[in-house]
Design a protein around this motif. Sequence first.
Motif, short mmCIF file in Angstrom:
data_model
loop_
_atom_site.label_atom_id
_atom_site.label_comp_id
_atom_site.label_asym_id
_atom_site.label_seq_id
_atom_site.Cartn_x
_atom_site.Cartn_y
_atom_site.Cartn_z
N THR A 1 -15.62 -4.20 13.08
CA THR A 1 -15.65 -5.30 12.09
C THR A 1 -16.58 -4.99 10.92
OG1 THR A 1 -17.33 -6.45 13.37
CG2 THR A 1 -15.03 -7.04 13.81
N PHE A 2 -17.53 -4.11 11.12
CA PHE A 2 -18.44 -3.76 10.04
C PHE A 2 -17.73 -3.00 8.93
CE2 PHE A 2 -18.52 0.51 11.64
CZ PHE A 2 -18.48 0.38 13.01
N GLN B 1 -10.85 1.06 14.41
CA GLN B 1 -9.78 0.07 14.57
C GLN B 1 -10.36 -1.34 14.57
OE1 GLN B 1 -6.59 0.27 14.56
NE2 GLN B 1 -6.07 2.40 15.00
N VAL B 2 -9.57 -2.26 14.08
CA VAL B 2 -9.93 -3.68 14.08
C VAL B 2 -8.81 -4.44 14.77
CG1 VAL B 2 -10.33 -5.71 12.64
CG2 VAL B 2 -11.30 -3.49 11.97
N GLN B 3 -9.18 -5.33 15.66
CA GLN B 3 -8.20 -6.18 16.31
C GLN B 3 -8.39 -7.62 15.81
OE1 GLN B 3 -10.39 -4.19 18.47
NE2 GLN B 3 -8.92 -2.59 17.98
N LEU B 4 -7.27 -8.28 15.60
CA LEU B 4 -7.29 -9.65 15.08
C LEU B 4 -6.48 -10.56 16.01
CD1 LEU B 4 -6.50 -8.81 11.35
CD2 LEU B 4 -8.75 -9.24 12.35
N LEU C 1 -0.24 -15.46 9.86
CA LEU C 1 -0.84 -14.20 10.28
C LEU C 1 -2.15 -13.95 9.55
CD1 LEU C 1 2.56 -13.39 9.63
CD2 LEU C 1 1.79 -11.86 11.43
N CYS C 2 -3.05 -13.35 10.27
CA CYS C 2 -4.34 -12.96 9.74
C CYS C 2 -4.31 -11.46 9.42
CB CYS C 2 -5.40 -13.27 10.79
SG CYS C 2 -7.07 -12.78 10.37
N SER C 3 -5.02 -11.08 8.38
CA SER C 3 -5.07 -9.66 8.01
C SER C 3 -6.50 -9.25 7.74
CB SER C 3 -4.23 -9.41 6.77
OG SER C 3 -4.83 -10.02 5.62
N ALA C 4 -6.72 -7.95 7.79
CA ALA C 4 -8.03 -7.40 7.44
C ALA C 4 -7.83 -6.08 6.71
CB ALA C 4 -8.89 -7.19 8.68
N ALA C 5 -8.69 -5.83 5.74
CA ALA C 5 -8.62 -4.59 4.97
C ALA C 5 -10.00 -3.96 4.92
CB ALA C 5 -8.12 -4.88 3.57
N ARG C 6 -10.01 -2.64 5.00
CA ARG C 6 -11.29 -1.93 4.91
C ARG C 6 -11.67 -1.67 3.45
NH1 ARG C 6 -11.01 3.36 8.12
NH2 ARG C 6 -8.89 3.37 7.31
#
Length: 117
Positions: free
Chosen positions: A28-29, A1-4, A94-99
């Motif tokens: 985060t890695f 899981q990643v938290q932003l 909003l901030c986003s993250a993708a694996r």
Amino acid sequence: QVQLVESGGGLMQAGGSLRLSCAASGRTFDIHAMGWWRQIPGKQRDFLAGISMSGITNYADSVKGRFTISRDSARDTVYLHMSNLKPEDTAVYLCSAARYPKPPEYWGQGTQVTVSS
């Protein structure tokens, strides 16, 4: 899981500048890319800018030349520097993250930016 967690929003006057921050924590890695979006109540979420972990950036045409995305890898933080703000920039950012190189899986709660004329 990643938290932003986003920060840096506020009330600005037109023509001003503002920098938003997005701090990532957790796995985060695993992150392939992060991005910034904005949303006005009742409307769809619009992509603004993205940055890969290799530093490649891309922007929506609507913000090219005014918004700049950057990152601090040591702090797992991504920034959105916004200049020449306009009242139409008023939105929740909003901030986003993708694996993977696919639509993002993780989202922050958002930070409100209000630009007055």
